[in-house]
Design an enzyme around this catalytic site. Structure first.
Site, PDB file in Angstrom:
ATOM      1  CB  CYS A  84      -1.019   0.081   1.115  1.00 29.49           C
ATOM      2  SG  CYS A  84      -1.981  -1.437   1.137  1.00 29.49           S
ATOM      3  CG  HIS A  93      -2.940   3.249   2.327  1.00 26.66           C
ATOM      4  ND1 HIS A  93      -3.718   2.826   1.135  1.00 26.66           N
ATOM      5  CD2 HIS A  93      -3.051   2.220   3.068  1.00 26.66           C
ATOM      6  CE1 HIS A  93      -4.012   1.585   1.156  1.00 26.66           C
ATOM      7  NE2 HIS A  93      -3.747   1.098   2.490  1.00 26.66           N
ATOM      8  CG  ASN A 121      -6.804  -0.672   1.747  1.00 26.50           C
ATOM      9  OD1 ASN A 121      -6.058  -0.433   0.810  1.00 26.50           O
ATOM     10  ND2 ASN A 121      -6.489  -1.055   3.016  1.00 26.50           N
TER      11      ASN A 121
HETATM   12  O1  UT7 Z   1      -3.883  -1.369   3.845  1.00 30.71           O
HETATM   13  C1  UT7 Z   1      -2.637  -1.663   4.765  1.00 30.71           C
HETATM   14  C2  UT7 Z   1      -2.870  -1.266   6.017  1.00 30.71           C
HETATM   15  N1  UT7 Z   1      -4.048  -1.795   6.700  1.00 30.71           N
HETATM   16  C3  UT7 Z   1      -4.466  -1.247   7.621  1.00 30.71           C
HETATM   17  O2  UT7 Z   1      -4.118  -0.401   8.212  1.00 30.71           O
HETATM   18  C4  UT7 Z   1      -5.794  -1.812   8.385  1.00 30.71           C
HETATM   19  C5  UT7 Z   1      -5.707  -1.580   9.701  1.00 30.71           C
HETATM   20  N2  UT7 Z   1      -6.875  -2.249  10.589  1.00 30.71           N
HETATM   21  C6  UT7 Z   1      -7.973  -1.809  10.412  1.00 30.71           C
HETATM   22  O3  UT7 Z   1      -8.499  -1.076   9.582  1.00 30.71           O
HETATM   23  C7  UT7 Z   1      -9.075  -2.496  11.407  1.00 30.71           C
HETATM   24  O4  UT7 Z   1      -8.420  -3.339  12.326  1.00 30.71           O
HETATM   25  C8  UT7 Z   1     -10.168  -3.556  10.913  1.00 30.71           C
HETATM   26  C9  UT7 Z   1     -11.057  -2.573  10.129  1.00 30.71           C
HETATM   27  C10 UT7 Z   1      -9.624  -4.503   9.630  1.00 30.71           C
HETATM   28  C11 UT7 Z   1     -11.092  -4.343  11.814  1.00 30.71           C
HETATM   29  O5  UT7 Z   1     -11.511  -3.383  12.846  1.00 30.71           O
HETATM   30  P1  UT7 Z   1     -11.122  -3.672  14.190  1.00 30.71           P
HETATM   31  O6  UT7 Z   1     -12.047  -2.288  15.148  1.00 30.71           O
HETATM   32  O7  UT7 Z   1      -9.996  -3.535  14.720  1.00 30.71           O
HETATM   33  O8  UT7 Z   1     -11.889  -5.018  14.711  1.00 30.71           O
HETATM   34  P2  UT7 Z   1     -11.081  -6.341  15.652  1.00 30.71           P
HETATM   35  O9  UT7 Z   1     -10.534  -7.086  14.746  1.00 30.71           O
HETATM   36  O10 UT7 Z   1     -10.513  -5.553  16.786  1.00 30.71           O
HETATM   37  O11 UT7 Z   1     -12.569  -6.749  16.009  1.00 30.71           O
HETATM   38  C12 UT7 Z   1     -13.321  -6.275  17.198  1.00 30.71           C
HETATM   39  C13 UT7 Z   1     -14.688  -6.909  17.242  1.00 30.71           C
HETATM   40  C14 UT7 Z   1     -14.429  -8.476  17.643  1.00 30.71           C
HETATM   41  O12 UT7 Z   1     -15.231  -9.089  18.529  1.00 30.71           O
HETATM   42  P3  UT7 Z   1     -15.233  -9.053  20.224  1.00 30.71           P
HETATM   43  O13 UT7 Z   1     -14.004  -9.690  20.327  1.00 30.71           O
HETATM   44  O14 UT7 Z   1     -14.926  -7.644  20.525  1.00 30.71           O
HETATM   45  O15 UT7 Z   1     -16.427  -9.626  20.715  1.00 30.71           O
HETATM   46  C15 UT7 Z   1     -14.491  -9.355  16.528  1.00 30.71           C
HETATM   47  O16 UT7 Z   1     -14.667 -10.549  16.586  1.00 30.71           O
HETATM   48  O17 UT7 Z   1     -15.410  -6.952  16.220  1.00 30.71           O
HETATM   49  C16 UT7 Z   1     -15.585  -8.557  15.589  1.00 30.71           C
HETATM   50  N3  UT7 Z   1     -15.201  -8.572  14.412  1.00 30.71           N
HETATM   51  C17 UT7 Z   1     -16.502  -8.286  13.502  1.00 30.71           C
HETATM   52  N4  UT7 Z   1     -17.727  -8.054  13.510  1.00 30.71           N
HETATM   53  C18 UT7 Z   1     -18.509  -8.014  12.558  1.00 30.71           C
HETATM   54  C19 UT7 Z   1     -14.251  -8.567  13.609  1.00 30.71           C
HETATM   55  N5  UT7 Z   1     -14.713  -8.861  12.559  1.00 30.71           N
HETATM   56  C20 UT7 Z   1     -15.830  -8.327  12.040  1.00 30.71           C
HETATM   57  C21 UT7 Z   1     -16.622  -8.121  11.055  1.00 30.71           C
HETATM   58  N6  UT7 Z   1     -18.081  -7.967  11.189  1.00 30.71           N
HETATM   59  N7  UT7 Z   1     -16.168  -8.264   9.636  1.00 30.71           N
END
Ligand code: UT7
Length: 331
Positions: free
Chosen positions: A121, A256, A287
């Protein structure tokens, strides 16, 4: 003693035009949620993404790059004969070899050096920095810098942590000589220690010798999120210092497009002025990896929210881990 003759360096290079290609098919969050346990509400709240474009079979890394570059050349008024280098940033060109760039050059009818660059990216900002150096040292007259990605080819539609993130598209700029410098010094780097945070879930080699499925991307989202919100403000400040500008000088911040929450957090940490326009093309495009910055730049220019000559801070970051930032005067 013999001395090598080297061309005289130019003082400046700048971006003369930008062009993009957005695939025809627009995919909403509900369609993504048919394959994962998620919701439109969750995806919007945690990432800011509302739609993304998925390329069809005839929309490839090569065709999308060619269309974006054609538009950038038209905007810049660049003749085919002026272009002597094509730099194509991509992490989703499945053929790997031969590179995509020579085929893009041929499709454009330009007789130029051509190579692919994979800095994930951050690939667009890396390539822009290389183009700036090539033009300023007179090694090239005009360079096409293209980011083109078909991320849907390397995304697993059933992986809950990444299926909703990525989209397809291409963006290109024309970099050529200018009296005044229009591209600031790059600040770039990498941290290979974090290479597993965004990586394929298998080896391409094992796919060839076994019946395992084609590898797809896996992302440790929260870890990458924390890394990005720490590193991006720091790299951005260094790029501003290197360009001799203050944060209040910025007309635009075009990072980005990884997550609206990352963009907002970095904008707050940097203390952007109220007049600085912040790019959020991710809302409609997802993205798009190396394509995201030129896509976002074109979006703001075509909405009329920015004008030619406005200073914009660009910062790319992603798998590798890699990052790169520079200030540019917009085309
Ligand atoms: O392009 C290269 C660089 N990339 C980036 O910079 C990406 C950086 N990361 C992100 O943008 C975020 O981490 C994501 C958008 C990918 C994910 O969001 P998040 O807020 O970090 O989610 P998480 O993985 O911390 O999950 C939070 C909660 C969890 O549930 P509990 O444990 O709190 O009950 C997950 O199980 O959300 C749950 N979860 C989802 N819920 C609904 C994880 N994925 C999903 C989903 N839909 N798709």
């Amino acid at each position: 003693m013999s001395r090598l003759r080297v061309p005289r360096s130019r003082t400046g290079s700048r971006v003369h035009g930008v062009g993009v290609y957005r695939p025809t098919r627009v995919v909403g969050n509900d369609e993504i949620c048919a394959r994962i346990d998620s919701s439109d509400e969750w995806i919007r709240r945690r990432s800011g993404i509302v739609t993304r474009h998925f390329a069809g079979p005839d929309e490839t890394v090569i065709t999308m790059a060619t269309e974006a570059a054609r538009k950038a050349m038209a905007q810049a008024g660049t003749d085919q004969g002026d272009v002597d280098m094509v730099l194509l940033a991509s992490m989703s060109f499945l053929e790997q070899a031969p590179a995509a760039a020579p085929r893009v050059a041929r499709a454009l009818g330009v007789d130029a050096g051509a190579l692919d660059i994979n800095a994930a990216c951050a690939g667009f900002c890396y390539s822009l920095a290389l183009a700036n150096t090539l033009v300023r040292t007179s090694e090239a007259h005009t360079v096409l810098v293209i980011g083109s990605e078909k991320m849907s080819d390397i995304t697993d539609p059933e992986d809950r942590s990444s299926a909703f993130v990525f989209g397809d598209g291409a963006g290109a700029v024309v970099v050529g000589p200018s009296e005044e410098p229009g591209i600031g010094p790059v600040v770039w780097g990498s941290d290979g220690e974090g290479h597993r945070l965004i990586a394929h879930n298998g080896s391409w080699l094992s796919t060839r010798h076994t019946s395992r499925p084609w590898p797809t991307l896996r992302m440790a989202g929260p870890e990458v999120f924390r890394w990005a919100t720490r590193v991006v403000p720091e790299v951005s400040r260094r790029a501003l210092d290197a360009a001799g500008l203050d944060v209040t000088d910025l007309a635009a911040f075009i990072p980005h497009q990884a997550n609206v929450r990352i963009i907002d957090s970095v904008a707050r940490t940097l203390g952007l002025a109220p007049h600085t326009v912040v790019a959020k093309d991710i809302v409609r495009a997802g993205n798009t990896s190396a394509a995201s910055i030129p896509l976002a730049m074109d979006d703001l220019l075509s909405q009329g929210r920015l004008t030619s000559g406005d200073p914009a801070l660009l910062v790319g970051f992603g798998a590798g881990l890699t990052y790169a930032a520079q200030v540019v005067m917009l085309p």
